[in-house]
Design an enzyme around this catalytic site. Structure first.
Site, PDB file in Angstrom:
ATOM      1  N   GLY A 138       0.824  -1.200   0.000  1.00  0.00           N
ATOM      2  CA  GLY A 138       0.000   0.000   0.000  1.00  0.00           C
ATOM      3  C   GLY A 138       0.861   1.254   0.000  1.00  0.00           C
ATOM      4  O   GLY A 138       1.142   1.808   1.071  1.00  0.00           O
ATOM      5  N   GLU A 254      12.138  -3.488  -4.229  1.00  0.00           N
ATOM      6  CA  GLU A 254      11.111  -3.653  -5.253  1.00  0.00           C
ATOM      7  C   GLU A 254      11.701  -3.484  -6.644  1.00  0.00           C
ATOM      8  O   GLU A 254      11.441  -4.279  -7.547  1.00  0.00           O
ATOM      9  CB  GLU A 254       9.987  -2.641  -5.044  1.00  0.00           C
ATOM     10  CG  GLU A 254       8.887  -2.745  -6.097  1.00  0.00           C
ATOM     11  CD  GLU A 254       7.838  -1.654  -5.984  1.00  0.00           C
ATOM     12  OE1 GLU A 254       6.790  -1.780  -6.653  1.00  0.00           O
ATOM     13  OE2 GLU A 254       8.071  -0.679  -5.255  1.00  0.00           O
TER      14      GLU A 254
END
Length: 409
Positions: A138, A254
């Site tokens: 998120g 990431e």
């Protein structure tokens, strides 16, 4: 653990090879095994499942090899970097299916190892290793994309719990996730210094997800809404208002993972097959057996060379990361290059197929042709996800090359 070499490492290789051969489910050896494609991600929905991929994941997880270099006390394999490379080599050499694909493994786990307290590590890391919990991220919001620090999802201190209200966007697989690692605003008077990092159970009352359909026809991303969601105090990772440091670290992991996915050839049209072989099939070959169109052949060769160099760079960067305590700003360079090469590969694939690469449905098109079409459309997002290419270039200019900020100069 010491970094083994020589005879010790070869002995370990023999043990790995024997274990893999003995424990790989025979059902997965079939060309098209009967297994749920979602099984590779694990999660609560597969609790008690006897899907062959879940069985495979459980067996690998019992060895700790889904996270081979993580400490054994948290469920990992406790392997040295050299041993982990051997394991990876034998998995690839034997053609074994990936036991677990997980944002928990790629992003959250490394962050918890670095910033989490002992209780958080013991609670979450073993479940990540075993694939029992599927995680989503998120971060982005409708008004906070490239400028992530502008996020407005509120997290208020209610004494015995946190109360969260707000919206996230582009939340990958939020509709399928069990938990979410989330950036929230705990101080409205500051920008970067007012952000915290919390873990949210997606089954909590007040959590709603809505899939977003993409141009490719798929819906891997979601809108995620939090309405008066109660989160236990112990679910905050790191210090109050200290989430931005964690956020930057996780983004490095990431980008490193996204780059690895592009380099592997499975995404952005790579799933349709080998680019060179497909070009020979559709364009034809010359007297030497090469792609008949010399200019297309040159560009395909250049793309393959770039990907080979990228894969070697990723491997070197990963080794340096393990040795130096985490990924560096170089991940932004790799991610930018990977996105560019992946988009180029998809465009070359469509060009080679001609009009057969522009189908959407119907008997006139083969499965791999439709895959190529969707892969080409999907590749448009490669230069956006994980930080836009424009932002990546700015990061490289400022943090890697040390160039002055043109706005401030």
């Amino acid at each position: 653990m010491a970094d083994f070499g020589g005879a010790d490492l070869e002995a370990f290789r023999g043990e790995v090879k024997a274990w893999l051969e003995a424990n790989y489910p025979p059902e997965l050896k079939e060309p098209r095994p009967k297994t749920d494609p979602e099984a590779i991600w694990g999660g609560r929905k597969f609790a008690g499942s006897e899907d062959p991929h879940i069985v495979w994941m459980r067996r690998v997880a019992e060895k700790g090899w889904t996270a081979p270099t993580w400490p054994k006390e948290y469920g990992g394999g406790g392997l040295s970097p050299a041993q982990a490379r051997v394991l990876e080599q034998e998995l690839q050499r034997g053609g074994y299916r990936q036991p677990l694909a997980s944002f928990g493994i790629w992003m959250l786990g490394p962050v918890l190892l670095e910033y989490g307290n002992e209780e958080q590590k013991k609670e979450h890391l073993p479940k990540i290793v075993r694939g029992e919990i599927r995680w989503c991220q998120g971060y982005s919001e409708p008004g906070a994309g490239s400028d992530l620090a502008s996020l407005q999802t509120r997290c208020e201190d209610k004494g015995d719990h946190w109360l969260i209200n707000g919206q996230k966007i582009w939340t990958s697989y939020a509709d399928k996730a069990d938990w979410c690692f989330c950036l929230v605003r705990t101080d409205t008077s500051k920008k970067h210094e007012g952000i915290s990092f919390v873990l949210i159970d997606m089954s909590s009352p007040g959590v709603e997800t809505r899939p977003i359909q993409l141009i490719s026809g798929e819906s891997p991303f979601c809108e995620t809404f939090f309405t008066d969601v109660k989160v236990p105090k112990e679910n905050m990772v790191g210090k109050l208002n200290g989430g931005w440091e964690i956020a930057k670290r996780l983004l490095q992991y990431e980008r490193q993972n996204i780059s690895g996915g592009f380099g592997g050839g499975g995404g952005a049209g790579g799933a349709a097959g080998d680019l060179g072989q497909i070009a020979k099939t559709y364009v034809g070959t010359d007297e030497a057996g090469r792609v008949a169109d010399w200019d297309l052949r040159r560009r395909i060769t250049e793309n393959k060379m770039n990907f080979q160099a990228l894969q070697m760079t990723i491997a070197r960067s990963a080794a340096e990361s393990r040795a130096g305590g985490g990924p560096s700003a170089a991940t932004s360079i790799i991610k930018y290059a990977a996105a560019s090469f992946a988009q180029e590969r998809s465009e070359l694939m469509i060009e080679a197929m001609g009009h057969q690469g522009l189908g959407w449905e119907g008997e006139a098109f083969k499965g791999h042709e439709l895959t190529a079409t969707r892969g080409w459309l999907r590749s448009k997002g490669n230069s956006i996800e994980g930080g836009t290419s424009e932002v990546n270039i700015n990061v490289v200019a400022k943090r890697v090359l040390g160039l002055p900020d043109p706005i401030k100069s």
